[in-house]
Write a protein that holds these residues in place. Structure first.
Motif, mmCIF file in Angstrom:
data_model
loop_
_atom_site.group_PDB
_atom_site.id
_atom_site.type_symbol
_atom_site.label_atom_id
_atom_site.label_comp_id
_atom_site.label_asym_id
_atom_site.label_seq_id
_atom_site.Cartn_x
_atom_site.Cartn_y
_atom_site.Cartn_z
ATOM 1 N N PHE A 146 0.827 -1.204 0.000
ATOM 2 C CA PHE A 146 0.000 0.000 0.000
ATOM 3 C C PHE A 146 0.861 1.255 0.000
ATOM 4 C CE2 PHE A 146 -3.459 -2.574 2.351
ATOM 5 C CZ PHE A 146 -3.950 -3.065 1.148
ATOM 6 N N ASP A 147 1.938 1.222 0.761
ATOM 7 C CA ASP A 147 2.851 2.369 0.822
ATOM 8 C C ASP A 147 3.544 2.592 -0.522
ATOM 9 O OD1 ASP A 147 4.445 4.432 2.289
ATOM 10 O OD2 ASP A 147 6.069 3.049 1.768
ATOM 11 N N ALA A 148 4.042 1.520 -1.117
ATOM 12 C CA ALA A 148 4.807 1.639 -2.369
ATOM 13 C C ALA A 148 3.942 2.100 -3.526
ATOM 14 C CB ALA A 148 5.458 0.297 -2.709
ATOM 15 N N THR A 149 2.720 1.567 -3.631
ATOM 16 C CA THR A 149 1.866 1.898 -4.770
ATOM 17 C C THR A 149 0.984 3.107 -4.501
ATOM 18 O OG1 THR A 149 0.152 0.354 -4.039
ATOM 19 C CG2 THR A 149 1.778 -0.480 -5.613
ATOM 20 N N GLY A 150 0.914 3.539 -3.273
ATOM 21 C CA GLY A 150 0.075 4.674 -2.916
ATOM 22 C C GLY A 150 0.898 5.896 -2.570
ATOM 23 N N LEU A 151 1.198 6.017 -1.292
ATOM 24 C CA LEU A 151 1.848 7.226 -0.767
ATOM 25 C C LEU A 151 3.153 7.565 -1.485
ATOM 26 C CD1 LEU A 151 1.905 9.469 1.362
ATOM 27 C CD2 LEU A 151 3.144 7.894 2.842
ATOM 28 N N ARG A 152 4.059 6.592 -1.579
ATOM 29 C CA ARG A 152 5.360 6.902 -2.191
ATOM 30 C C ARG A 152 5.223 7.213 -3.675
ATOM 31 N NH1 ARG A 152 9.804 3.633 -2.037
ATOM 32 N NH2 ARG A 152 8.588 1.730 -2.043
ATOM 33 N N ARG A 153 4.269 6.608 -4.342
ATOM 34 C CA ARG A 153 4.035 6.917 -5.759
ATOM 35 C C ARG A 153 3.525 8.352 -5.913
ATOM 36 N NH1 ARG A 153 3.869 4.036 -10.551
ATOM 37 N NH2 ARG A 153 2.399 4.884 -12.034
ATOM 38 N N TYR A 154 2.619 8.767 -5.010
ATOM 39 C CA TYR A 154 2.115 10.139 -5.060
ATOM 40 C C TYR A 154 3.212 11.151 -4.749
ATOM 41 C CZ TYR A 154 -2.526 8.067 -5.273
ATOM 42 O OH TYR A 154 -3.631 7.341 -5.640
ATOM 43 N N VAL A 155 4.108 10.800 -3.839
ATOM 44 C CA VAL A 155 5.241 11.684 -3.534
ATOM 45 C C VAL A 155 6.098 11.874 -4.790
ATOM 46 C CG1 VAL A 155 7.403 11.850 -2.227
ATOM 47 C CG2 VAL A 155 5.295 11.210 -1.062
ATOM 48 N N GLY A 156 6.310 10.795 -5.546
ATOM 49 C CA GLY A 156 7.050 10.896 -6.801
ATOM 50 C C GLY A 156 6.351 11.776 -7.814
#
Length: 132
Positions: free
Chosen positions: A77-87
């Protein structure tokens, strides 16, 4: 005791594979792609490897395997959600600040395929280490 070394082995294998893939795709520029993001997901590989090794050794009904599955879900969830949005935000900021010499890292999160690659590699590594 070898449970302590398995995450490092998984990280090393996933990172080496990611570098080789980037080397094939981008040539000498592959070194600029070292870090977060890309195929396979290192984070997913690390937690999946240790979780599946626990499952093979302790049983897939054990509470610690269930906890590992929960952590895998959080990592995904972190990799495909939050961190993707940060990118995505970094990409927008870089576009708005084209005059700035400081560029924010845009490849932080993962696509579903990159995470699926990390899951697959983690299960395979967990099984191979179990066989050893």
């Amino acid at each position: 005791m070898y449970y302590c070394f398995v995450p490092f082995v998984a990280w090393l294998v996933a990172g080496s594979l990611k570098y080789l893939i980037n080397r094939f795709r981008f040539g000498k520029a592959a070194h600029s792609y070292i870090g977060n993001g890309g195929f396979p997901s290192n984070h997913t590989t690390v937690i999946t490897t240790i979780t599946w090794l626990i499952g093979f050794n302790e049983g897939f009904n054990s509470p610690i395997f269930g906890l590992g599955i929960a952590v895998i879900m959080i990592v995904i969830f972190d990799a495909t959600g939050l961190r993707r949005y940060v990118g995505n935000h970094a990409r927008t900021i870089n576009a708005l600040n084209q005059d700035s010499t400081e560029k924010h890292r845009e490849r932080i999160g993962h696509t579903r395929i990159e995470v699926l690659g990390g899951l697959s590699l983690g299960i395979l590594l967990g099984y191979l280490i179990y066989l050893l």
